[in-house]
Structures are given as C-alpha cells and as structure tokens.
Scaffold this motif. Structure first.
Motif, mmCIF file in Angstrom:
data_model
loop_
_atom_site.group_PDB
_atom_site.id
_atom_site.type_symbol
_atom_site.label_atom_id
_atom_site.label_comp_id
_atom_site.label_asym_id
_atom_site.label_seq_id
_atom_site.Cartn_x
_atom_site.Cartn_y
_atom_site.Cartn_z
ATOM 1 N N ASP A 223 0.813 -1.215 0.000
ATOM 2 C CA ASP A 223 0.000 0.000 0.000
ATOM 3 C C ASP A 223 0.850 1.270 0.000
ATOM 4 O O ASP A 223 0.309 2.379 0.058
ATOM 5 N N LYS A 224 2.174 1.101 -0.058
ATOM 6 C CA LYS A 224 3.073 2.254 -0.049
ATOM 7 C C LYS A 224 4.125 2.105 -1.156
ATOM 8 O O LYS A 224 5.304 1.867 -0.896
ATOM 9 N N SER B 286 -3.586 10.474 -7.182
ATOM 10 C CA SER B 286 -2.473 10.333 -6.245
ATOM 11 C C SER B 286 -1.553 11.548 -6.322
ATOM 12 O O SER B 286 -1.665 12.386 -7.219
ATOM 13 N N ALA B 287 -0.622 11.624 -5.385
ATOM 14 C CA ALA B 287 0.250 12.791 -5.267
ATOM 15 C C ALA B 287 1.336 12.799 -6.345
ATOM 16 O O ALA B 287 1.857 11.746 -6.733
ATOM 17 N N VAL B 288 1.660 13.999 -6.823
ATOM 18 C CA VAL B 288 2.706 14.169 -7.833
ATOM 19 C C VAL B 288 3.589 15.350 -7.449
ATOM 20 O O VAL B 288 3.096 16.435 -7.129
ATOM 21 N N LEU B 289 4.890 15.133 -7.491
ATOM 22 C CA LEU B 289 5.882 16.188 -7.314
ATOM 23 C C LEU B 289 6.723 16.250 -8.576
ATOM 24 O O LEU B 289 7.349 15.254 -8.963
ATOM 25 N N MET B 290 6.747 17.413 -9.219
ATOM 26 C CA MET B 290 7.537 17.607 -10.432
ATOM 27 C C MET B 290 8.719 18.521 -10.120
ATOM 28 O O MET B 290 8.531 19.617 -9.580
ATOM 29 N N LEU B 291 9.931 18.066 -10.472
ATOM 30 C CA LEU B 291 11.154 18.813 -10.218
ATOM 31 C C LEU B 291 11.789 19.212 -11.554
ATOM 32 O O LEU B 291 11.854 18.399 -12.479
ATOM 33 N N HIS B 292 12.249 20.437 -11.643
ATOM 34 C CA HIS B 292 12.929 20.842 -12.873
ATOM 35 C C HIS B 292 13.890 21.991 -12.595
ATOM 36 O O HIS B 292 13.633 22.827 -11.728
ATOM 37 N N GLY B 293 14.977 22.010 -13.342
ATOM 38 C CA GLY B 293 15.947 23.076 -13.219
ATOM 39 C C GLY B 293 15.469 24.354 -13.882
ATOM 40 O O GLY B 293 14.921 24.320 -14.988
ATOM 41 N N GLU B 294 15.694 25.462 -13.228
ATOM 42 C CA GLU B 294 15.260 26.768 -13.740
ATOM 43 C C GLU B 294 15.860 27.070 -15.106
ATOM 44 O O GLU B 294 15.195 27.638 -15.982
ATOM 45 N N GLU C 86 10.611 13.655 2.012
ATOM 46 C CA GLU C 86 9.457 14.238 2.707
ATOM 47 C C GLU C 86 8.174 13.995 1.927
ATOM 48 O O GLU C 86 7.132 13.631 2.502
ATOM 49 N N PHE C 87 8.242 14.169 0.612
ATOM 50 C CA PHE C 87 7.062 13.974 -0.239
ATOM 51 C C PHE C 87 6.550 12.535 -0.175
ATOM 52 O O PHE C 87 5.352 12.290 0.024
ATOM 53 N N PHE C 88 7.447 11.566 -0.345
ATOM 54 C CA PHE C 88 7.006 10.180 -0.347
ATOM 55 C C PHE C 88 6.479 9.767 1.037
ATOM 56 O O PHE C 88 5.463 9.070 1.141
ATOM 57 N N LYS C 89 7.150 10.183 2.086
ATOM 58 C CA LYS C 89 6.698 9.789 3.423
ATOM 59 C C LYS C 89 5.352 10.413 3.760
ATOM 60 O O LYS C 89 4.552 9.822 4.493
ATOM 61 N N ALA C 90 5.067 11.583 3.219
ATOM 62 C CA ALA C 90 3.785 12.239 3.490
ATOM 63 C C ALA C 90 2.637 11.665 2.670
ATOM 64 O O ALA C 90 1.474 11.778 3.056
ATOM 65 N N ASN C 91 2.968 11.032 1.533
ATOM 66 C CA ASN C 91 1.906 10.658 0.589
ATOM 67 C C ASN C 91 1.789 9.155 0.321
ATOM 68 O O ASN C 91 0.930 8.754 -0.469
ATOM 69 N N MET C 92 2.592 8.366 1.012
ATOM 70 C CA MET C 92 2.468 6.919 0.814
ATOM 71 C C MET C 92 2.078 6.226 2.121
ATOM 72 O O MET C 92 2.269 6.746 3.187
#
Length: 328
Positions: A125-126, A262-270, A322-328
């Motif tokens: 479930d995680k 479900s939760a999504v975090l998108m990372l990108h360089g400026e 932090e993102f994964f621990k908060a959303n899984m």
C-alpha cells in the motif's frame, strides 16, 4: 516467457556504492512477456515491511546512471527501491533492441509495481515511482493508469509525445512538418524491412561541434565524459533506432494527467532547456482537476537539465523523501 538475461556481476555504475544499503540484481516480467533487469537497493539493518519506489530514466540511459543514483539515495533514506532498464534497452530483454514504446514503456513501470507489490518486505500500500527525463512523462502516464501508485516524482521531465510531434521548443509544430517527418520515417521503415536490419540514429554527438546548442553541450558533458558515460547507455553510444520512437508522434501520453488522484511532485531546473515541459505539464495536470491539492511543481534555481541527473547537492533528496513519506 522470456527469462534468460546476461547480467553483469561487477559493480559497473557511474557512482560509488553506498555502505548504507544492500544491493542485488533482480528480474521481473511485464505483461508482454519481456523480462526486465533491475538493481534492488534496500537499507541495511531494517526489518518489517518497507515503502518502495521504482525508478527509471533518463530516456536513452541505463540503470547504472542517473536512476541508480536516485534509487540508492532513497534506499539510504529507508525505502526499498529498484532502478530498472526499460524494455529493449540495457540489460533488459525485448527484441528488436533499441526501440521505445509509449505503451510498453508505461507498462514497464506497472510491471515494476507488480514486482514490488509481492515482495515480502514491501508494504504494497506504499509504492511510488520516480521518472527522470523522458521517463518522467511515462511515470505520469503510469500514475494516470495505475491506482496502486500512491505517489509519483518526475525529475527534469521530457514529454516524449510533444518533442517527437512538435520538435524542440515546438518549432516543428505544424501539420506539414509532422507529415514530412512521418514520410521520412516510413521511407526508412521500407528500407529497413527490405534490408532486414535497423539503423541506429546516433547518440549524443561526438566530437562536439563548436557551435552546438547549449542543451547538446549539456548532454555531452554527462553522457560522453567520465561523469556519466556507460557502455550500455544508448545516449553514450549509438542511440535509438532511427524509427525507434516514431509512435510517440501521435500518442499523447499525458492526455489524462489531470485525472491523477495520487500525489505528484515535479522537479525541474530553472535554466534547463526542457523546463517548459514540466511547467506546461503541471499546468495541464491541475487544470479543471478535482485532485490538484496534492500536486506540486518545484523549480530548482540556476539548475540545468543534467544537474538533476547526478549532482547530489542540487537534487532535492530531502524534499523527495518528505514527499514520499507524506503521501504513501
């Protein structure tokens, strides 16, 4: 079912092995019967069921490069992780070699979830996924399809449908430009069928021309130098087949991204040449969506595209944890 793979026994990564994790090679199969090879990382001296993450990318890379860095780093932070080679590439199976598919490569992520779901030391479930570069788009497509995926991170994401259909920076976004591209690719198909072989398109250009665009220099600095070169990496060597990516032209893989619950975090360089992919994908993902509260776009100041491949001081691993621990 295809099962026999030739897996390297030595540590042949582009990064040092951590003394905080255990590592071993594993294999699993997708629903097309292709056997995939992966590196499994797990934190030492832990017990019980762990949250798990499957990682893949960049597009044209192998698990010994960037995806392995992410997988090992997240295992150091308490997750069981796998970094896998997509179908037709690296140590994974699939014939003919050096082909890409919006369907099969999305399926590869789902097959990784299949594998993780049945491990005795994984909390089914995680389970989350990380997609880097072109596999960021595939990760979003998988998240839109697979309800078992509880959280998704994309890093320096490419929309492979858009870049194949429209060219870089949408400079070929016209019906006529697409027609000419399709015409050339289909002529290549006829030639290859007649001759019985596939022609490679070439990896990152080498030697590097003096007037090369910045993003080509950026790729060269990673794939063609001691920083990131790997003997099995397509981008480091002869690239994809010329016709290997043509189905992306009319396969909009992000069509239903605004239905991802479900939760999504998108990372990108400026300063990444590709930053527009993440900015537009995020905008479309939350547009008219009832599920936008758990979506986030994080722009990394001053970072270019390949900075998020391997530079630990720039990749926001604390944020990812932090993102994964908060959303899984």
């Amino acid at each position: 079912m295809e099962t026999k793979l030739n897996l390297a026994n030595e540590w042949d990564k582009t990064f040092p092995k951590s003394d905080k994790v255990n590592h071993r090679k594993v294999t699993f199969h997708n629903r097309y019967g292709i056997t995939l090879a992966a590196d499994l990382y797990e934190p030492k001296d832990v017990s019980g069921k762990l949250p798990a993450i499957a990682v893949s990318g960049p597009f044209g890379a192998v698990k010994e490069q960037s995806s392995g860095i992410y997988a090992q780093a997240m295992a150091e932070r308490g997750f069981l992780t796998i970094a896998f080679d997509p179908s037709f590439t690296g140590e994974s199976g699939g014939e003919p070699r050096y082909m890409a598919s919006p369907d099969i490569n999305t399926e590869d992520f789902q097959a990784a979830v299949d594998f993780l779901s049945v491990q005795d030391n994984v909390d089914a479930d995680k389970i989350g996924i990380i997609g880097i570069c072109g596999w960021g788009g595939m990760a979003l497509n998988a998240a839109a399809l697979d309800t078992r995926i509880k959280a998704t991170v994309t890093s320096t994401m490419y929309d492979m449908s858009r870049v194949n259909a429209n060219g870089y920076f949408d400079e070929e976004d016209s019906e006529n430009a697409r027609y000419e591209k399709k015409k050339a690719l289909n002529e290549q198909r006829t030639k290859e069928y007649k001759e019985g072989n596939y022609v490679r398109g070439g990896g990152v250009v080498d030697p590097l021309p003096d007037d090369a665009p910045f993003f080509v220099k950026d790729y060269y600095d990673y794939y063609k130098t001691g920083r990131g070169y790997h003997k099995r990496s397509l981008n480091s060597n002869e690239g994809w087949n010329v016709t290997g990516c043509m189905s992306f032209i009319n396969m909009p893989i992000l069509k239903y991204s605004n239905e991802i619950r479900s939760a999504v975090l998108m990372l990108h360089g400026e300063k990444a040449h590709s930053c527009y992919f993440s900015k537009d994908a995020y905008k479309n993902m939350i547009m008219n969506s009832a599920y936008k509260d758990n979506k986030e776009l994080m722009i990394i100041p001053d970072a270019v595209h390949t900075d998020l491949y391997d530079i630990a001081d720039i990749i926001p691993f604390d944020k990812i944890e932090e993102f994964f621990k908060a959303n899984m």
